[in-house]
Design a protein around this motif. Structure first.
Motif, PDB file in Angstrom:
ATOM      1  N   PRO A   1      90.559   9.824  66.049  1.00 59.20           N
ATOM      2  CA  PRO A   1      90.303   8.858  64.982  1.00 59.20           C
ATOM      3  C   PRO A   1      90.415   9.472  63.581  1.00 59.20           C
ATOM      4  O   PRO A   1      90.367  10.697  63.422  1.00 59.20           O
ATOM      5  CB  PRO A   1      88.857   8.414  65.240  1.00 59.20           C
ATOM      6  CG  PRO A   1      88.473   8.964  66.555  1.00 59.20           C
ATOM      7  CD  PRO A   1      89.358  10.134  66.816  1.00 59.20           C
TER       8      PRO A   1
ATOM      9  N   LYS B   1      84.726   3.785  57.704  1.00 55.60           N
ATOM     10  CA  LYS B   1      85.719   3.232  58.637  1.00 55.60           C
ATOM     11  C   LYS B   1      86.149   4.327  59.599  1.00 55.60           C
ATOM     12  O   LYS B   1      86.467   5.442  59.175  1.00 55.60           O
ATOM     13  CB  LYS B   1      86.956   2.761  57.874  1.00 55.60           C
ATOM     14  CG  LYS B   1      86.810   1.404  57.267  1.00 55.60           C
ATOM     15  CD  LYS B   1      88.154   0.920  56.738  1.00 55.60           C
ATOM     16  CE  LYS B   1      87.908  -0.242  55.794  1.00 55.60           C
ATOM     17  NZ  LYS B   1      88.905  -0.371  54.766  1.00 55.60           N
ATOM     18  N   THR B   2      86.178   3.981  60.877  1.00 59.74           N
ATOM     19  CA  THR B   2      86.710   4.892  61.891  1.00 59.74           C
ATOM     20  C   THR B   2      87.865   4.157  62.557  1.00 59.74           C
ATOM     21  O   THR B   2      87.664   3.108  63.181  1.00 59.74           O
ATOM     22  CB  THR B   2      85.622   5.250  62.932  1.00 59.74           C
ATOM     23  OG1 THR B   2      84.486   5.796  62.242  1.00 59.74           O
ATOM     24  CG2 THR B   2      86.114   6.271  63.944  1.00 59.74           C
ATOM     25  N   THR B   3      89.076   4.676  62.388  1.00 60.77           N
ATOM     26  CA  THR B   3      90.241   3.980  62.957  1.00 60.77           C
ATOM     27  C   THR B   3      90.935   4.880  63.973  1.00 60.77           C
ATOM     28  O   THR B   3      91.018   6.095  63.797  1.00 60.77           O
ATOM     29  CB  THR B   3      91.240   3.574  61.857  1.00 60.77           C
ATOM     30  OG1 THR B   3      91.457   4.690  61.002  1.00 60.77           O
ATOM     31  CG2 THR B   3      90.733   2.450  61.008  1.00 60.77           C
ATOM     32  N   SER B   4      91.394   4.233  65.035  1.00 56.35           N
ATOM     33  CA  SER B   4      92.143   4.975  66.051  1.00 56.35           C
ATOM     34  C   SER B   4      93.084   4.008  66.746  1.00 56.35           C
ATOM     35  O   SER B   4      92.997   2.795  66.556  1.00 56.35           O
ATOM     36  CB  SER B   4      91.187   5.605  67.073  1.00 56.35           C
ATOM     37  OG  SER B   4      90.718   4.620  67.957  1.00 56.35           O
TER      38      SER B   4
ATOM     39  N   ASN C   1      88.954   0.296  66.337  1.00 54.06           N
ATOM     40  CA  ASN C   1      88.520   0.545  64.964  1.00 54.06           C
ATOM     41  C   ASN C   1      87.058   0.134  64.847  1.00 54.06           C
ATOM     42  O   ASN C   1      86.631  -0.812  65.497  1.00 54.06           O
ATOM     43  CB  ASN C   1      89.343  -0.290  63.978  1.00 54.06           C
ATOM     44  CG  ASN C   1      90.811   0.067  64.053  1.00 54.06           C
ATOM     45  OD1 ASN C   1      91.160   1.197  64.370  1.00 54.06           O
ATOM     46  ND2 ASN C   1      91.667  -0.892  63.775  1.00 54.06           N
TER      47      ASN C   1
END
Ligand code: DKA
Length: 178
Positions: A85, A99-102, A106
């Motif tokens: 992420p 924000k943690t996006t992968s 998300n």
């Protein structure tokens, strides 16, 4: 903390995250219908709502509660161990957003310092989180079925995330994206 706002950091190293995910794991139960010891149906449910059902027998069909936590949790943990992420902390008028996006999931955590807020974690747990800042550390205390503390220490080059639950500690290093 201002110096690190709006910067993106990507996961570069992770230790013991599988053990941490196990420690905060959500229980999954299945109600299985058996006829002559042959399983004729199953419905899987999240949480422990079915736990009280126990065993029940009607018209030759017996209903049993089976703990599926290890199979369902395994899939989530597999994804959690695979993805890298990117995290980004921003601030607007005293309200922070992490924000943690992968590629898999998300998640967004919006909070004010010291105020409890509702959070749905990337692995699907519903918790109440309180965040504080101590120097360059963002300290998040999660209260839920399983309590957890997540400390993110920011430096210009990396964020060191230390996740603790039930005495299990995982360390994850996020590097600045250039
Ligand atoms: C962390 O801040 C922990 C949370 C990462 C979530 C990754 C996605 C998990 C999917 C089950 O490093």
């Amino acid at each position: 903390m201002e110096a690190f706002l709006g910067k993106k950091y990507k996961l570069a190293a992770s230790e013991n995250f599988d053990e941490y995910m196990k420690a905060v794991g959500i229980p999954y139960y299945g109600i299985c219908a058996f006829s002559n010891f042959v399983r004729v149906g199953v419905t899987i449910s999240r949480g422990n709502v079915c736990a009280a059902l126990g065993g029940l027998k009607t018209n030759g069909i017996s209903l049993r509660v089976v703990d599926y936590s290890s199979c369902v949790g395994l899939m989530t943990r597999k994804m959690g161990n695979t993805v890298s992420p990117v995290i980004e902390l921003t601030e607007n008028g005293g309200e922070y957003t992490l924000k943690t996006t992968s590629t898999f999931k998300n998640s967004v955590l919006t909070f004010k310092i010291g105020e409890e807020c509702e959070e749905e974690t990337a692995d699907g747990r519903k918790v109440k989180s309180t965040c504080t800042i101590d120097g360059n550390k963002l300290i998040q205390v999660q209260k839920g079925d399983k309590d957890s503390t997540i400390i993110r220490e920011f430096t210009p080059e990396q964020v060191t995330t230390t996740l603790t639950a039930d005495g299990v500690v995982s360390t994850r290093i996020y590097k600045l994206e250039k």
